[in-house]
Design an enzyme around this catalytic site. Structure first.
Site, PDB file in Angstrom:
ATOM      1  N   VAL A 188       0.820  -1.197   0.000  1.00  0.00           N
ATOM      2  CA  VAL A 188       0.000   0.000   0.000  1.00  0.00           C
ATOM      3  C   VAL A 188       0.862   1.258   0.000  1.00  0.00           C
ATOM      4  O   VAL A 188       1.121   1.848   1.028  1.00  0.00           O
ATOM      5  CB  VAL A 188      -1.010   0.087   1.179  1.00  0.00           C
ATOM      6  CG1 VAL A 188      -1.971   1.239   0.904  1.00  0.00           C
ATOM      7  CG2 VAL A 188      -1.803  -1.205   1.303  1.00  0.00           C
ATOM      8  N   CYS A 189       1.308   1.625  -1.145  1.00  0.00           N
ATOM      9  CA  CYS A 189       2.016   2.870  -1.432  1.00  0.00           C
ATOM     10  C   CYS A 189       3.431   2.924  -0.864  1.00  0.00           C
ATOM     11  O   CYS A 189       3.675   2.494   0.257  1.00  0.00           O
ATOM     12  CB  CYS A 189       1.255   4.092  -0.970  1.00  0.00           C
ATOM     13  SG  CYS A 189      -0.290   4.309  -1.826  1.00  0.00           S
TER      14      CYS A 189
END
Lengths: 233, 318
Positions: free
Chosen positions: B19-20
């Site tokens: 996630v990022c």
């Protein structure tokens, strides 16, 4: 697999050997032996799931989940560690010569985890029997929902230490910036001085005087504590 | 939006906390600055697992002369007539040759940035002004970071400091405009790992205060908030400290200004971050393996930024 076999240690260079090969080799190693891991360069999951009396030395910084689920092995990191060091450790020992990030020994059920430097937040979150000794300080929410085991902090503890703690004994030599819900200071008796002294010695921290620590634990107001189970913590 | 760590999955079994990914590097000597794009590209490749959907960078380089400005433009058309845009800008204000990189072009124009931005929006509404200022150049696009680094020729770029982002989108669409970095003010940009929960109300407040937004993205609101506070006279450090009061949610931010670089984590510190410094550079990344690609990383001073504390570096103004 590109290893340099020697009588002393099996060396694995992660700059040339894929991580999966290293972990697979550690998983099948049945005999006691020494292993040396070079160039981890922040790789995740180095030496996870080892279940043999091996001595594994890692030269450099590692990423997330190093030595996760460790059983019987001794893993030593000459560097810093990312999130989730020794997560769910069952037995054996994990020693870090630098700092470690969040969630050290999360859910750990047994064994010993030693961090020579500091750890960030949530050290010993949901610990279930592991012993943790941190020579430096720990971040906020350490020992969150701790259930069993001992957390020894030779430096300071961040905010909300022992929040929602069940059992587990927390020893802090410096300042605890704040206690979490249901975590209270408790008396430091002979029994505690003895177990703390033994833990510090096992962690190579016998220069710390047990009498300088304060003990914290559960007020037992937040969960259904049953005195009949007191012996099992 | 780039949501918080998926706790459910964390409990379930083998995983990496994706996630990022964000990365930033600030050069303190020409050792790293001369190959800044190459170094940032290597960092983004390491963070590809954290964000395979899109990638973006802001790189501060070759400042435009005083009185001129530099704009980064994006066109949805693959073969946009950048020569035509340049000719029109040249006629209106005087302009240099466009430097075209994939879907983007950077043009130096002989007038102040607000003037050229207003003019472009009126004359070329199909183009999106990605950034404007003296030194900032901003490139972002949907697709895997490895593809992005290649397509945009990142390795060719020298610069003083740069930020990058790799995005894993789970709630909003994978588009160029939803990609990071976000720039809402001159030479200001922000990359973000996390999610904000009060961005709708804050966006309205900032719009009332004259800040313009181009998307419904939460990160753009954080960038807009910083622009607003800086316009009011706050220092970058004060503006970031204001985030602790006024933003609700999870965030690790890396922020670039014309001569500065800063990092802030929210007080809960759910999102990862690690920093390192040598005599030649300062770097931050979501994970150490990105920093490990930089020369001298093995001997760098390394630390995890404390929650709720602003870390900033500023180049001495010449």
């Amino acid at each position: 697999m590109s290893t340099l076999e020697s009588a002393a240690a099996t060396t694995v260079d992660l700059a040339v050997t894929p991580l999966r090969e290293l972990n697979a080799a550690l998983h099948v190693a049945a005999e006691p032996g020494r292993w040396r891991v070079l160039n981890p360069r922040g790789a995740h999951a180095v030496a996870v799931g080892v279940d043999a009396p091996l001595e594994v030395e890692i030269d450099g910084h590692v990423g997330y989940y190093c030595a996760g689920m460790n059983k019987r092995a001794t893993v030593r990191v000459h560097g810093n560690c990312g999130v989730g060091l020794a997560e769910n450790i069952m037995s054996g020992a994990v020693i870090v010569e630098g700092n470690a990030s969040q969630s050290v020994a999360a859910s750990g059920r047994g064994g010993l985890v030693v961090v020579d430097g500091d750890t960030s937040a949530r050290c010993g979150i949901s610990m279930k029997g592991v012993d943790i000794v941190v020579r430096g300080s720990v971040g906020h929410m350490s020992a969150f929902m701790a259930q069993r085991g001992r957390l020894v902090v030779c430096g300071d503890a961040g905010e909300a230490l022992g929040d929602s703690i069940y059992e587990a004994r927390l020893y802090v030599r410096g300042e605890a910036r704040g206690l979490g819900a249901d975590c209270v200071e408790k008396e430091l008796g002979e029994e505690h001085l003895a177990e703390l002294g033994a833990l510090l010695e096992r962690a190579g921290a016998s220069d710390c005087d047990p009498s300088e620590f304060r003990r914290f634990g559960s007020a037992r107001r937040l969960y259904n504590f049953d005195v009949d189970n007191a012996g099992s913590y | 939006m780039c949501p918080a760590e998926p706790w459910g999955r964390v409990a379930a079994g083998p995983r990496l906390d994706v996630v990022c990914g964000i990365a930033g590097v600030f050069s303190k000597s020409s050792t790293i600055g001369d190959a800044l794009g190459r170094h940032l590209g290597a960092m983004l490749l390491q963070l590809g697992d954290r964000g395979p959907d899109s990638a973006g960078v802001a790189i501060y380089r070759d400042p435009a002369p005083a009185g001129s400005s530099k704009v980064s433009l994006h066109s949805p058309e693959p073969d946009h007539d950048w020569g035509g845009v340049r000719a029109a800008l040249d006629e209106a204000f005087g302009a240099g040759e466009p430097e075209v990189r994939a879907s983007h072009a950077v043009i130096v124009v002989d007038t102040e940035a607000p003037t050229v931005v207003g003019w472009l929006r009126e004359r070329y509404p199909e183009l999106r002004v990605m950034s404007a200022g003296q030194a900032i150049e901003l490139y972002k696009e949907a697709g895997h970071p490895a593809e992005f680094v290649e397509r945009f020729g990142l390795a060719e770029l020298a610069g003083s400091h740069a930020l990058g982002h790799t995005r894993m989108a789970t709630e909003s669409r994978v588009t160029t405009n939803g990609s990071h970095p976000f720039s809402t003010g001159l030479d200001l940009c922000l990359v973000h790992n996390g999610s904000l929960s009060n961005h709708n109300r804050l966006r309205e407040r900032l719009r009332d205060a004259g800040i313009e937004f181009q998307t419904e993205n939460d990160t753009e609101v954080a960038a807009g908030y910083l622009t607003h506070r800086l316009r009011e006279g706050a220092t970058l450090e004060q503006a970031l400290e204001g985030c602790l009061e006024d933003l609700d949610g999870f965030y690790t931010f890396a922020v670039g200004t014309v001569d500065g670089f800063a990092v802030l984590r929210d007080p809960i510190a759910c999102k990862p971050a690690v920093m390192a410094e040598t005599d030649d550079w300062v770097a931050m990344a979501s994970e150490y393996r990105a920093i490990a690609t930089l020369p001298g990383a093995d001997g760098a001073r390394m630390w995890e930024p404390e929650p709720g504390r602003v870390y900033s570096w500023e180049r001495e103004r010449v």
